[in-house]
Write a protein that holds these residues in place. Structure first.
Motif, PDB file in Angstrom:
ATOM      1  N   ASP A   1       0.798  -1.229   0.000  1.00  0.00           N
ATOM      2  CA  ASP A   1       0.000   0.000   0.000  1.00  0.00           C
ATOM      3  C   ASP A   1       0.833   1.283   0.000  1.00  0.00           C
ATOM      4  O   ASP A   1       0.289   2.380  -0.081  1.00  0.00           O
ATOM      5  CB  ASP A   1      -0.997   0.016   1.172  1.00  0.00           C
ATOM      6  CG  ASP A   1      -0.330   0.014   2.539  1.00  0.00           C
ATOM      7  OD1 ASP A   1       0.895   0.213   2.646  1.00  0.00           O
ATOM      8  OD2 ASP A   1      -1.068  -0.177   3.531  1.00  0.00           O
ATOM      9  N   GLY A   2       2.159   1.163   0.099  1.00  0.00           N
ATOM     10  CA  GLY A   2       3.018   2.334   0.061  1.00  0.00           C
ATOM     11  C   GLY A   2       2.965   3.204   1.302  1.00  0.00           C
ATOM     12  O   GLY A   2       3.398   4.347   1.289  1.00  0.00           O
ATOM     13  N   VAL A   3       2.452   2.654   2.398  1.00  0.00           N
ATOM     14  CA  VAL A   3       2.312   3.386   3.658  1.00  0.00           C
ATOM     15  C   VAL A   3       3.416   2.945   4.621  1.00  0.00           C
ATOM     16  O   VAL A   3       3.737   1.762   4.699  1.00  0.00           O
ATOM     17  CB  VAL A   3       0.917   3.125   4.279  1.00  0.00           C
ATOM     18  CG1 VAL A   3       0.825   3.644   5.704  1.00  0.00           C
ATOM     19  CG2 VAL A   3      -0.166   3.741   3.407  1.00  0.00           C
ATOM     20  N   ALA A   4       3.989   3.905   5.335  1.00  0.00           N
ATOM     21  CA  ALA A   4       4.989   3.591   6.357  1.00  0.00           C
ATOM     22  C   ALA A   4       4.248   3.203   7.637  1.00  0.00           C
ATOM     23  O   ALA A   4       3.522   4.007   8.207  1.00  0.00           O
ATOM     24  CB  ALA A   4       5.894   4.792   6.604  1.00  0.00           C
ATOM     25  N   HIS A   5       4.416   1.990   8.067  1.00  0.00           N
ATOM     26  CA  HIS A   5       3.712   1.494   9.258  1.00  0.00           C
ATOM     27  C   HIS A   5       4.534   1.642  10.531  1.00  0.00           C
ATOM     28  O   HIS A   5       3.978   1.567  11.626  1.00  0.00           O
ATOM     29  CB  HIS A   5       3.305   0.034   9.052  1.00  0.00           C
ATOM     30  CG  HIS A   5       2.194  -0.117   8.066  1.00  0.00           C
ATOM     31  ND1 HIS A   5       0.919  -0.458   8.428  1.00  0.00           N
ATOM     32  CD2 HIS A   5       2.159   0.062   6.722  1.00  0.00           C
ATOM     33  CE1 HIS A   5       0.144  -0.501   7.354  1.00  0.00           C
ATOM     34  NE2 HIS A   5       0.881  -0.190   6.309  1.00  0.00           N
TER      35      HIS A   5
END
Length: 195
Positions: A151-155
């Motif tokens: 998703d290209g999100v930094a978790h």
């Protein structure tokens, strides 16, 4: 993963293409995220937060545990406890760093005006990208970010002063109303690693 080189020491010149590759992982959308942050060193209680980021309209809202106000950015204006100020979407996240987890290419770790530059990208547990960055003046000073390739999100963000973790991320429907200010319950433990 076009411009990403894994398990290889990177040079500062690689930062712009890596930044572009990270941005390309994500489709612009309206996302809701919840998470927690804590100061490094463990001497403070974790603070939870809820945020909504709409990349298409370039706007966001953030609610933090213990704060009575809601930081908000819309139509080029940042509304925070300090008042309102006109600023670009790219720079608006400085008052709410957790916002940048949903747009990690806007974190200040891609060289040039940032003090940190990526030196290593590793794939861990299938679809997670661990990006290690070092300070341009002191290579021993490092920060890391963990980005979900799906998703290209930094978790996860391990910054110089705090650690921030997203515990929930989802794309919101276009007609879905903004969530109300949350009532945060006390965290019984730090969110477990889920790689």
């Amino acid at each position: 993963m076009g411009d990403m080189r894994f398990d290889t020491v990177l040079a500062a010149i690689d930062a712009p293409s890596l930044r572009s590759a990270v941005a390309a992982l994500r489709r612009p959308a309206r996302r809701l995220a919840r998470g927690a942050s804590v100061l490094r060193g463990g001497s403070s209680q974790p603070r939870q937060f809820q945020l909504v980021v709409d990349e298409r309209d370039e706007g966001w809202t953030v609610d933090r545990q213990g704060d009575r106000h809601r930081d908000q950015y819309a139509e080029g204006v940042l509304h925070s406890v300090d008042g309102r100020v006109e600023v670009s979407f790219a720079r608006s996240g400085t008052v709410a760093p957790s916002v940048r987890l949903l747009t990690p290419e806007l974190l200040s770790l891609w060289g040039s005006s940032a003090s940190f530059v990526p030196v290593l990208v590793q794939r861990i547990h299938g679809h997670w990208l661990l990006v290690t960055c070092e300070h341009e003046r002191d290579p021993a000073d490092r920060v890391t970010v963990v980005i979900d390739e799906r998703d290209g999100v930094a978790h996860r963000w391990y910054g110089t002063t705090e650690v921030t973790v997203l515990t929930e991320v989802r794309v919101m429907n276009n007609d879905e109303p903004a969530p109300p200010r949350p009532r945060f319950s006390r965290l019984s433990e730090w969110p477990a690693l889920e790689y």
